[in-house]
Design a protein around this motif. Structure first.
Motif, mmCIF file in Angstrom:
data_model
loop_
_atom_site.group_PDB
_atom_site.id
_atom_site.type_symbol
_atom_site.label_atom_id
_atom_site.label_comp_id
_atom_site.label_asym_id
_atom_site.label_seq_id
_atom_site.Cartn_x
_atom_site.Cartn_y
_atom_site.Cartn_z
ATOM 1 N N ASN A 90 0.856 -1.182 0.000
ATOM 2 C CA ASN A 90 0.000 0.000 0.000
ATOM 3 C C ASN A 90 0.898 1.239 0.000
ATOM 4 O O ASN A 90 1.622 1.487 0.958
ATOM 5 C CB ASN A 90 -0.893 -0.025 1.244
ATOM 6 C CG ASN A 90 -1.879 1.115 1.287
ATOM 7 O OD1 ASN A 90 -1.846 2.024 0.468
ATOM 8 N ND2 ASN A 90 -2.754 1.070 2.267
ATOM 9 N N LEU A 91 0.863 2.029 -1.077
ATOM 10 C CA LEU A 91 1.702 3.224 -1.164
ATOM 11 C C LEU A 91 1.360 4.245 -0.085
ATOM 12 O O LEU A 91 2.243 4.963 0.392
ATOM 13 C CB LEU A 91 1.596 3.849 -2.549
ATOM 14 C CG LEU A 91 2.170 3.016 -3.690
ATOM 15 C CD1 LEU A 91 1.980 3.722 -5.020
ATOM 16 C CD2 LEU A 91 3.627 2.689 -3.457
ATOM 17 N N ALA A 92 0.100 4.309 0.323
ATOM 18 C CA ALA A 92 -0.283 5.222 1.405
ATOM 19 C C ALA A 92 0.407 4.811 2.703
ATOM 20 O O ALA A 92 0.831 5.660 3.484
ATOM 21 C CB ALA A 92 -1.799 5.234 1.582
ATOM 22 N N TYR A 93 0.553 3.523 2.924
ATOM 23 C CA TYR A 93 1.264 3.014 4.099
ATOM 24 C C TYR A 93 2.730 3.451 4.043
ATOM 25 O O TYR A 93 3.290 3.939 5.028
ATOM 26 C CB TYR A 93 1.163 1.489 4.155
ATOM 27 C CG TYR A 93 2.047 0.860 5.205
ATOM 28 C CD1 TYR A 93 1.620 0.777 6.531
ATOM 29 C CD2 TYR A 93 3.298 0.346 4.887
ATOM 30 C CE1 TYR A 93 2.425 0.205 7.500
ATOM 31 C CE2 TYR A 93 4.107 -0.228 5.856
ATOM 32 C CZ TYR A 93 3.670 -0.299 7.157
ATOM 33 O OH TYR A 93 4.477 -0.855 8.118
ATOM 34 N N THR A 94 3.353 3.284 2.893
ATOM 35 C CA THR A 94 4.754 3.657 2.724
ATOM 36 C C THR A 94 4.950 5.145 2.984
ATOM 37 O O THR A 94 5.877 5.536 3.702
ATOM 38 C CB THR A 94 5.230 3.298 1.300
ATOM 39 O OG1 THR A 94 5.032 1.905 1.088
ATOM 40 C CG2 THR A 94 6.696 3.632 1.097
ATOM 41 N N MET A 95 4.081 5.979 2.422
ATOM 42 C CA MET A 95 4.193 7.426 2.635
ATOM 43 C C MET A 95 3.934 7.785 4.096
ATOM 44 O O MET A 95 4.608 8.653 4.650
ATOM 45 C CB MET A 95 3.235 8.177 1.711
ATOM 46 C CG MET A 95 3.600 8.084 0.246
ATOM 47 S SD MET A 95 5.198 8.830 -0.147
ATOM 48 C CE MET A 95 4.774 10.552 -0.019
ATOM 49 N N TRP A 96 2.961 7.136 4.716
ATOM 50 C CA TRP A 96 2.662 7.400 6.123
ATOM 51 C C TRP A 96 3.886 7.065 6.966
ATOM 52 O O TRP A 96 4.275 7.831 7.850
ATOM 53 C CB TRP A 96 1.462 6.584 6.587
ATOM 54 C CG TRP A 96 0.977 6.956 7.953
ATOM 55 C CD1 TRP A 96 -0.048 7.795 8.245
ATOM 56 C CD2 TRP A 96 1.494 6.489 9.209
ATOM 57 N NE1 TRP A 96 -0.190 7.887 9.613
ATOM 58 C CE2 TRP A 96 0.743 7.101 10.226
ATOM 59 C CE3 TRP A 96 2.520 5.625 9.570
ATOM 60 C CZ2 TRP A 96 0.984 6.882 11.577
ATOM 61 C CZ3 TRP A 96 2.776 5.408 10.919
ATOM 62 C CH2 TRP A 96 2.010 6.031 11.904
ATOM 63 N N GLN A 97 4.503 5.919 6.704
ATOM 64 C CA GLN A 97 5.693 5.509 7.451
ATOM 65 C C GLN A 97 6.830 6.515 7.267
ATOM 66 O O GLN A 97 7.532 6.857 8.224
ATOM 67 C CB GLN A 97 6.158 4.111 7.011
ATOM 68 C CG GLN A 97 5.254 2.993 7.428
ATOM 69 C CD GLN A 97 5.247 2.781 8.934
ATOM 70 O OE1 GLN A 97 6.222 3.029 9.617
ATOM 71 N NE2 GLN A 97 4.123 2.327 9.451
#
Length: 140
Positions: A90-97
């Motif tokens: 999930n790219l949103a997960y990567t950006m959030w991290q």
């Protein structure tokens, strides 16, 4: 079609970089890096917690990032399921991290070295657990 996690809705200009108009985390948005030398010049020590907290709070509120610290901005799931039923990152997960790590870096950089060591040491076990969860989600 991949799903995304709804987090918070905000209309501030800064949030527009992090959140889509529907309130989902914007994985294509710009990450915010805090310049600790100029924005957090007061380093936390054993005597100045209230002043340090106020300084940090104003920066986090100003950039609309306080929710990362309070937990109001939830981390999206590490994987999403596509139309084919296959789990992908999930790219949103990567950006959030990534954004979360920039905030953590700012916090660590804004404390005296003796305190930074204690903060870092306390996080080792937590980060290791998060990495294990991600690995388990991606490995069949």
């Amino acid at each position: 079609m991949a799903s995304s996690s709804t987090l918070i809705t905000s209309s501030s200009p800064v949030s527009a970089a992090l959140f889509s108009s529907d309130g989902t985390f914007n994985s294509a948005g710009n990450l915010i890096v805090i310049n600790t030398a100029s924005q957090l010049p007061l380093k936390l020590n054993q005597y100045n917690f209230m002043a340090w907290r106020s300084q940090l709070n104003t920066v986090l509120v100003g950039y609309d990032l306080l929710g990362f610290v309070t937990g109001a901005i939830k981390c999206p799931p590490p994987t999403i399921t596509g139309d084919n039923g296959k789990a992908t990152i999930n790219l949103a997960y990567t950006m959030w991290q990534r954004q979360d790590q920039f905030i953590l870096n700012a916090i660590i950089a804004s404390v005296e070295p003796e305190i930074a060591g204690k903060v870092t040491k306390a996080l080792v076990k937590f980060v290791t657990k998060k990495d294990t969860v991600l690995r388990n989600a991606l490995i069949p």
